[in-house]
Design a protein around this motif. Structure first.
Motif, PDB file in Angstrom:
ATOM      1  N   GLU A 102       0.835  -1.201   0.000  1.00  0.00           N
ATOM      2  CA  GLU A 102       0.000   0.000   0.000  1.00  0.00           C
ATOM      3  C   GLU A 102       0.870   1.252   0.000  1.00  0.00           C
ATOM      4  O   GLU A 102       0.619   2.204  -0.738  1.00  0.00           O
ATOM      5  N   GLU A 103       1.912   1.252   0.814  1.00  0.00           N
ATOM      6  CA  GLU A 103       2.804   2.409   0.898  1.00  0.00           C
ATOM      7  C   GLU A 103       3.464   2.683  -0.444  1.00  0.00           C
ATOM      8  O   GLU A 103       3.528   3.823  -0.913  1.00  0.00           O
ATOM      9  N   ARG A 104       3.953   1.620  -1.091  1.00  0.00           N
ATOM     10  CA  ARG A 104       4.605   1.778  -2.389  1.00  0.00           C
ATOM     11  C   ARG A 104       3.636   2.293  -3.443  1.00  0.00           C
ATOM     12  O   ARG A 104       3.953   3.178  -4.229  1.00  0.00           O
ATOM     13  N   GLU A 105       2.440   1.711  -3.459  1.00  0.00           N
ATOM     14  CA  GLU A 105       1.479   2.088  -4.489  1.00  0.00           C
ATOM     15  C   GLU A 105       1.052   3.541  -4.338  1.00  0.00           C
ATOM     16  O   GLU A 105       0.954   4.281  -5.323  1.00  0.00           O
ATOM     17  N   ILE A 106       0.807   3.973  -3.114  1.00  0.00           N
ATOM     18  CA  ILE A 106       0.416   5.363  -2.892  1.00  0.00           C
ATOM     19  C   ILE A 106       1.524   6.308  -3.331  1.00  0.00           C
ATOM     20  O   ILE A 106       1.283   7.341  -3.956  1.00  0.00           O
ATOM     21  N   GLU A 107       2.776   5.948  -3.032  1.00  0.00           N
ATOM     22  CA  GLU A 107       3.902   6.795  -3.426  1.00  0.00           C
ATOM     23  C   GLU A 107       4.037   6.857  -4.946  1.00  0.00           C
ATOM     24  O   GLU A 107       4.290   7.917  -5.525  1.00  0.00           O
ATOM     25  N   LEU A 108       3.837   5.718  -5.623  1.00  0.00           N
ATOM     26  CA  LEU A 108       3.907   5.704  -7.082  1.00  0.00           C
ATOM     27  C   LEU A 108       2.790   6.540  -7.695  1.00  0.00           C
ATOM     28  O   LEU A 108       2.994   7.258  -8.675  1.00  0.00           O
ATOM     29  N   ILE A 109       1.597   6.429  -7.109  1.00  0.00           N
ATOM     30  CA  ILE A 109       0.462   7.216  -7.596  1.00  0.00           C
ATOM     31  C   ILE A 109       0.771   8.707  -7.484  1.00  0.00           C
ATOM     32  O   ILE A 109       0.559   9.482  -8.416  1.00  0.00           O
ATOM     33  N   ARG A 110       1.289   9.108  -6.333  1.00  0.00           N
ATOM     34  CA  ARG A 110       1.600  10.522  -6.125  1.00  0.00           C
ATOM     35  C   ARG A 110       2.655  11.005  -7.110  1.00  0.00           C
ATOM     36  O   ARG A 110       2.563  12.105  -7.655  1.00  0.00           O
ATOM     37  N   ARG A 111       3.655  10.179  -7.342  1.00  0.00           N
ATOM     38  CA  ARG A 111       4.713  10.564  -8.271  1.00  0.00           C
ATOM     39  C   ARG A 111       4.169  10.719  -9.683  1.00  0.00           C
ATOM     40  O   ARG A 111       4.460  11.699 -10.377  1.00  0.00           O
ATOM     41  N   ASP A 112       3.349   9.754 -10.119  1.00  0.00           N
ATOM     42  CA  ASP A 112       2.788   9.805 -11.468  1.00  0.00           C
ATOM     43  C   ASP A 112       1.887  11.021 -11.658  1.00  0.00           C
ATOM     44  O   ASP A 112       1.930  11.684 -12.699  1.00  0.00           O
ATOM     45  N   LYS A 146      -7.163  12.080  -9.481  1.00  0.00           N
ATOM     46  CA  LYS A 146      -6.684  10.754  -9.878  1.00  0.00           C
ATOM     47  C   LYS A 146      -6.067  10.029  -8.686  1.00  0.00           C
ATOM     48  O   LYS A 146      -6.233   8.822  -8.521  1.00  0.00           O
ATOM     49  N   GLU A 147      -5.330  10.774  -7.869  1.00  0.00           N
ATOM     50  CA  GLU A 147      -4.716  10.171  -6.681  1.00  0.00           C
ATOM     51  C   GLU A 147      -5.794   9.627  -5.747  1.00  0.00           C
ATOM     52  O   GLU A 147      -5.683   8.519  -5.225  1.00  0.00           O
ATOM     53  N   ARG A 148      -6.841  10.407  -5.561  1.00  0.00           N
ATOM     54  CA  ARG A 148      -7.937   9.985  -4.684  1.00  0.00           C
ATOM     55  C   ARG A 148      -8.599   8.722  -5.221  1.00  0.00           C
ATOM     56  O   ARG A 148      -8.863   7.777  -4.475  1.00  0.00           O
ATOM     57  N   GLU A 149      -8.849   8.694  -6.537  1.00  0.00           N
ATOM     58  CA  GLU A 149      -9.518   7.537  -7.129  1.00  0.00           C
ATOM     59  C   GLU A 149      -8.638   6.295  -7.040  1.00  0.00           C
ATOM     60  O   GLU A 149      -9.118   5.194  -6.748  1.00  0.00           O
ATOM     61  N   ASN A 150      -7.344   6.464  -7.259  1.00  0.00           N
ATOM     62  CA  ASN A 150      -6.439   5.322  -7.182  1.00  0.00           C
ATOM     63  C   ASN A 150      -6.263   4.846  -5.745  1.00  0.00           C
ATOM     64  O   ASN A 150      -6.076   3.655  -5.496  1.00  0.00           O
ATOM     65  N   THR A 151      -6.326   5.767  -4.804  1.00  0.00           N
ATOM     66  CA  THR A 151      -6.275   5.372  -3.394  1.00  0.00           C
ATOM     67  C   THR A 151      -7.499   4.532  -3.045  1.00  0.00           C
ATOM     68  O   THR A 151      -7.401   3.523  -2.340  1.00  0.00           O
ATOM     69  N   GLU A 194     -14.348   1.541   5.646  1.00  0.00           N
ATOM     70  CA  GLU A 194     -12.977   2.048   5.529  1.00  0.00           C
ATOM     71  C   GLU A 194     -12.920   3.228   4.560  1.00  0.00           C
ATOM     72  O   GLU A 194     -12.261   4.235   4.821  1.00  0.00           O
ATOM     73  N   LEU A 195     -13.638   3.118   3.438  1.00  0.00           N
ATOM     74  CA  LEU A 195     -13.677   4.213   2.462  1.00  0.00           C
ATOM     75  C   LEU A 195     -14.346   5.449   3.053  1.00  0.00           C
ATOM     76  O   LEU A 195     -13.920   6.578   2.791  1.00  0.00           O
ATOM     77  N   GLN A 196     -15.385   5.236   3.842  1.00  0.00           N
ATOM     78  CA  GLN A 196     -16.067   6.365   4.470  1.00  0.00           C
ATOM     79  C   GLN A 196     -15.119   7.131   5.394  1.00  0.00           C
ATOM     80  O   GLN A 196     -15.127   8.361   5.413  1.00  0.00           O
ATOM     81  N   GLU A 197     -14.301   6.388   6.137  1.00  0.00           N
ATOM     82  CA  GLU A 197     -13.446   7.037   7.124  1.00  0.00           C
ATOM     83  C   GLU A 197     -12.160   7.580   6.512  1.00  0.00           C
ATOM     84  O   GLU A 197     -11.737   8.692   6.816  1.00  0.00           O
ATOM     85  N   ARG A 198     -11.531   6.813   5.643  1.00  0.00           N
ATOM     86  CA  ARG A 198     -10.235   7.229   5.113  1.00  0.00           C
ATOM     87  C   ARG A 198     -10.351   8.191   3.946  1.00  0.00           C
ATOM     88  O   ARG A 198      -9.480   9.027   3.735  1.00  0.00           O
ATOM     89  N   CYS A 199     -11.422   8.058   3.161  1.00  0.00           N
ATOM     90  CA  CYS A 199     -11.586   8.920   1.986  1.00  0.00           C
ATOM     91  C   CYS A 199     -12.742   9.906   2.146  1.00  0.00           C
ATOM     92  O   CYS A 199     -13.049  10.655   1.223  1.00  0.00           O
TER      93      CYS A 199
END
Length: 297
Positions: free
Chosen positions: A211-221, A249-254, A275-280
């Motif tokens: 999850e950490e890697r994917e979020i970082e890649l999303i942010r970079r892209d 896009k970052e929000r949707e990918n998260t 989880e989506l309700q609370e985190r997003c």
């Protein structure tokens, strides 16, 4: 998971509060049914000496923790006073709450930060009538070293995390986790815990770092997308539009990542919706639509 062992939770509590309690049986863990706040098994809530402590580990910085903790502690207090009348003239005593986040993500963050619920208010006020404070402690190397010295388990946990990160630079994530566990066992770092809980630690670590890697890649892209748009239609306007597109896009990918990782861990659709309700910060109906949309991807 590590700090759900009473002795470890007590050690961390003592380190944070400058106390020397020795009887771990004084700790009572609070577990709410269907509480998605505790979805990751490295978050704990416990009662000791009339104080309720909510500790959470995070590898991604979350500025919405005061709101999340407000929801959780409100539900917890409802359970606490369920056998008492709120209409009684007698004052109902409540446990004193404390909220702490232990951050060990890769982003550069301060050693300590206090988040306040009032920072989210649309209309700022100097004297908010509703407030909740969350302390974020950075436990990366060279951060809060005094605290780690007072709590050896916390120090060893950070050593394990660093070993995983170091390994992952030149090997697969699964291999990085497995070799980090073997290294730590050989060097007496969380030896007993890792030996007993090896399979569960591997599972949770892979989920967390994926999850950490994917979020970082999303942010970079998405930052790159913003830059390209900025070049084409002008620096000022392009930067603004690019940031908006990138953020969306970052929000949707998260959202996709949360659904995907939740499925991997065997979470139900209902748990992922919460989880989506609370985190997003999605409404329930919108969260249900997202789960339906991305469930089979």
């Amino acid at each position: 998971m590590l700090f759900r062992e009473p002795e470890n939770a007590l050690s961390l509590y003592n380190a944070l509060n400058g106390t020397n309690y020795a009887d771990a049986s004084q700790i009572t863990f609070n577990m709410l049914d269907n509480a998605i706040y505790m979805g990751m098994q490295n978050d704990i809530s416990f009662l000791i000496m009339n104080e309720v402590n909510l500790y959470e580990h995070q590898s991604t910085y979350n500025l919405n923790m005061p709101l999340r903790d407000l929801f959780y502690v409100a539900e917890l207090l409802q359970v606490y006073v369920k056998d008492q009348s709120l209409y009684s003239s007698k004052l109902i005593k409540l446990p004193t709450p404390h909220f702490v986040v232990f951050y060990n993500g890769v982003e550069d963050k301060p050693e300590k930060r206090i988040l306040r619920l009032s920072e989210a208010f649309e209309v700022p006020t100097k004297d908010p009538e509703l407030e909740l404070k969350v302390t974020i402690l950075n436990i990366n190397p060279r951060m809060n070293e005094d605290l780690k010295e007072k709590c050896p388990v916390l120090k060893q946990y950070t050593q394990y995390v660093e070993q995983v990160r170091c390994n992952s630079m030149n090997m697969s994530l699964e291999q990085a986790v497995e070799e980090a566990i073997e290294y730590c066992i050989q060097h007496n770092i969380l030896k007993e815990f890792l030996s007993k809980q090896k399979a569960e630690v591997i599972k949770m670590s892979i989920f967390e770092y994926d999850e950490e890697r994917e979020i970082e890649l999303i942010r970079r892209d998405e930052r790159e997308i913003g830059k390209e748009i900025g070049k084409e239609i002008g620096k000022e306007i392009g930067q603004k539009i690019g940031e908006e597109i990138g953020a969306e896009k970052e929000r949707e990918n998260t959202i996709k990542s949360i659904i995907s990782f939740g499925k991997k861990l065997g979470a139900s659709k209902e748990q992922i919706i919460k989880e989506l309700q609370e985190r997003c910060l999605l409404e329930e109906q919108e969260a249900e639509k997202k789960v339906t949309l991305y469930w089979n991807e």
